[in-house]
Design an enzyme around this catalytic site. Sequence first.
Site, PDB file in Angstrom:
ATOM      1  N   GLY A 206      14.415  93.044  62.330  1.00 52.52           N
ATOM      2  CA  GLY A 206      15.277  92.689  61.236  1.00 52.52           C
ATOM      3  C   GLY A 206      16.039  93.997  61.144  1.00 52.52           C
TER       4      GLY A 206
ATOM      5  N   ALA B 270      15.627  97.022  59.746  1.00 49.39           N
ATOM      6  CA  ALA B 270      15.304  98.182  60.056  1.00 49.39           C
ATOM      7  C   ALA B 270      15.029  98.395  61.419  1.00 49.39           C
ATOM      8  CB  ALA B 270      13.691  98.646  59.433  1.00 49.39           C
ATOM      9  N   GLY B 271      14.353  97.225  62.177  1.00 43.63           N
ATOM     10  CA  GLY B 271      13.797  97.260  63.678  1.00 43.63           C
ATOM     11  C   GLY B 271      15.035  97.182  64.614  1.00 43.63           C
TER      12      GLY B 271
ATOM     13  N   ARG C 212      15.141  92.456  37.918  1.00 37.95           N
ATOM     14  CA  ARG C 212      14.409  91.452  38.471  1.00 37.95           C
ATOM     15  C   ARG C 212      13.096  91.231  37.588  1.00 37.95           C
ATOM     16  NH1 ARG C 212      16.054  91.607  44.891  1.00 37.95           N
ATOM     17  NH2 ARG C 212      17.882  91.050  44.487  1.00 37.95           N
TER      18      ARG C 212
ATOM     19  N   GLU D 126      10.813  97.387  54.741  1.00 40.84           N
ATOM     20  CA  GLU D 126      10.034  96.582  53.713  1.00 40.84           C
ATOM     21  C   GLU D 126       8.544  96.846  54.354  1.00 40.84           C
ATOM     22  OE1 GLU D 126      10.769  92.588  52.869  1.00 40.84           O
ATOM     23  OE2 GLU D 126       9.184  92.389  51.470  1.00 40.84           O
TER      24      GLU D 126
END
Lengths: 646, 251
Positions: free
Chosen positions: A51, A53-54, A339, A434
């Site tokens: 994702g 980050a990766g 939120r 995350e």
Amino acid sequence: MEVASKKSTFKWDSKIPTGPLTEKWKTHKNNIKLVNPSNKRKYNIIVVGTGLAGASAAASLGELGYNVKAFCIQDSARRAHSIAAQGGINAAKNYANDGDSVWRLFYDTIKGGDYRSREANVYRLAEVSNSIIDQCVAQGVPFARDYGGMLVNRSFGGAQLSRTFYARGQTGQQLLLGAYSSLMKTIKSGKVKMFTREEMLDLVTVDGVSKGIISRNLVTGKINRHAADAVLLCTGGYGNVFYLSTNAKNSNVTAAWRCYRKGALFGNPSFTQIHPTCIPVSGEYQSKLTLMSESLRNDGRVWVPKAKNDKRHPNDIPEDERDYYLERIYPSFGNLVPRDVASRNAKNVCDEGRGVGPSGLAVYLDFRDAIKRDSEQAIRERYGNLFEMYEKITDENPYKVPMRIYPAVHYTMGGLWVDYNLMTTVPGLFALGEANFSDHGANRLGASALMQGLADGYFVIPYTVGDYLSGITPGDVNTDHEAFDQAEKAIVGEIEKLLNIKGEKTILDFHRQLGKIMWDKVGMSRDEKGLNEAIAEISALRKEFWENVFVPGEPATYNKYLEYAMRVADFIELGELMARDALARPESCGGHFREESKTPEGEAKRDDENYAYVSAWEFKGVDTPPVHHEEPLVFENVKLTQRSYK
Amino acid sequence: MSTHDLITVHLKVWRQNGPNDRGHFEDYTLKDITTHMSFLEMLDVLNENLMKEKKTPVEFDHDCREGICGSCNLVINGIPHGPQMRTAACQLHMRHFKDNETITIEPWRAKAFPIIKDLVVDRNAFDRIMEAGGYVTMATGNAPDANAVPISKVEADSAMDYAVCIGCGACVASCPNSSASLFTGAKIAQLAKLPQGAPERKKRVIAMVEQMEKEGFGDCSNYGECEAVCPVGISISAIATMRTEYVKALF
């Protein structure tokens, strides 16, 4: 019930640099050890997950000259769930000339997280935010622009500035495809080797130090060993523990959970973000929930009928019989409250019996006034793809009828505990994006997840991993080591065991049951009684799972339900830990709302005197309660106030 | 939209136990399918039923279930992603089917996308096309300020129109030639619209087109089927741009 085992003598070292907040990251970069360019090629690094980050980490580390192996469970790195993020990414560019600065972005983010994150980490995040935008534009990410050719911004929930960059309603997709393109370029250069459809099933440690992973080839079922000098876990969040969430169906906690079982502490597992604007559940068969970007709250007005059980068509309810409750309760932020606040208020009005739609578990998000003000065309330009998606799912036209929305599990602030260098408590194991717990505290502000994933991958780990690697001998453990034998044997045994249970209930039955316990008792609002019940129920569910689940097929084939079974087994264990964590924190903060801790107006009441810490849990065995550790949070630069969006 | 709330559907599903198996259609009937259900949720029901009978479920690729990850690859009644225009199979709902309708479900079929099992195919060829040149060569940290180079809104919007490709491969599945021209052209066109793509413009188009051919995808004969099935509505003008760029690159 015993919540936690007795405290151990675990020593904290969060490695926060000394000195003034604004200088910490600069000083740290000047002081950390470097790996000589010609030595970098001697080090092997594993990156799990592709994702934001990766992919950004794998590409950046490959560019630096390290040998990188990148793994993803999907058929292509481009399909990681970051792709689905809609709204935008924050940065402190101040292009809007509205007074933004690194300091303001830092302050909003730490306040938004309800003061349960580290000052130093959050400041660094704000500091590198501008470089992320530069990086993405240089990759060819087509952010929204004005006619003069400059980038435009929009405002997002919880911020009083326009600092969010976006690419229509597909910002995550464009940022991920940017990172993916860099990854592809680095694969071509030979510095990254990509393993698609390959799932990490265990971390291999030698004397407590991370030395590689065990993975399963999801096409052939073959169990593989990979040795490395460092392992980077970039595997995202664990919202699917609730069964229904906005996460992709294959998003899971397995890789992170197995690191926890190998000694990495798990930070703030109960900190879950329930996103206020999702399409409501329509039936038992439902497999996932779809998010409607929070950016819609810039133009949509949230309301319910003033009267209970008002079954009239929304367009027939006159203005003075509507309750625009967010605007009423929070006049200064109105529909743009963070939120957690928006979600809790939606739950409150539905609990009062004023919810709408067939289930009564929904509120309206109405664009009538925005269309009147700006034209249907203007709204279409801003949110066209979201409106289209809404109509496909619900068969209703949101240009004509207000959308129905309800909160849904979206993001998990908790994750593996990491120090300032993003290293977990297992030396050589890092967690990014995350998958770690670090930057969002108890509640994440909109448009900051993309920022954090890319900050960690592009601009933090390339520096900090070198500090660790420079102190170890590259390649000192290879896959013949007995630690690999043991880890592989355990995985083979687990798979065999699952396939041989041949019980009566499907994996989905268990996952749904877990999700219901989690949503009812560890969801938007929690209390001691419910949490104790949840712990007992989940523990019983775990036992039943291992006796009565049916897992189809063979081990050495493509077998999605076998993958799923292993993930659900881990979700069940995680669910229990989340309940324990929520029980151990009797205050309300951010997305964690304890019924026992609220103000007279019903707002969340934090207890800074007793709970201004990070909870980090240490695994002690499946049937033994974990050990609870506390990392105190020190605030030298921000003033802790009760958040008020009124 | 169907007037029925609950319908019965008869499925003909492609089953193939591994790449070397011959494969065949298998028939299933599902009752009481609510029309609000998504197509993949209907397949979940099928698999739950199969597992309750201790049978092997149907393998199919899926992930985000909101039309953006590009994992799903079902040919439904002969059309990639099914009957609804601009909709990935995961966003298709059962209200688009009639009571007692027979629904045929197959995987993408193309030489360059070998079948792994049942409805799951190998699309790594797409990654290799991207690897050949679908990027801007710049190392992390090298970028100038994001506003240093203005890009007109028209060009940025047009680049975005191509950049939204989800890489599902429906274009290949719909093409009589199994051409990957829309997929490849979309990336070439995106980067051709942006100043950042300019330095490698020639090299990129040649490398990507050559890789596409090497993978076994066919040539484009302007059938236009790809544009018709593309779930995100990418225009066939991407292919025109790819050709223009290719010709320019030769000189």
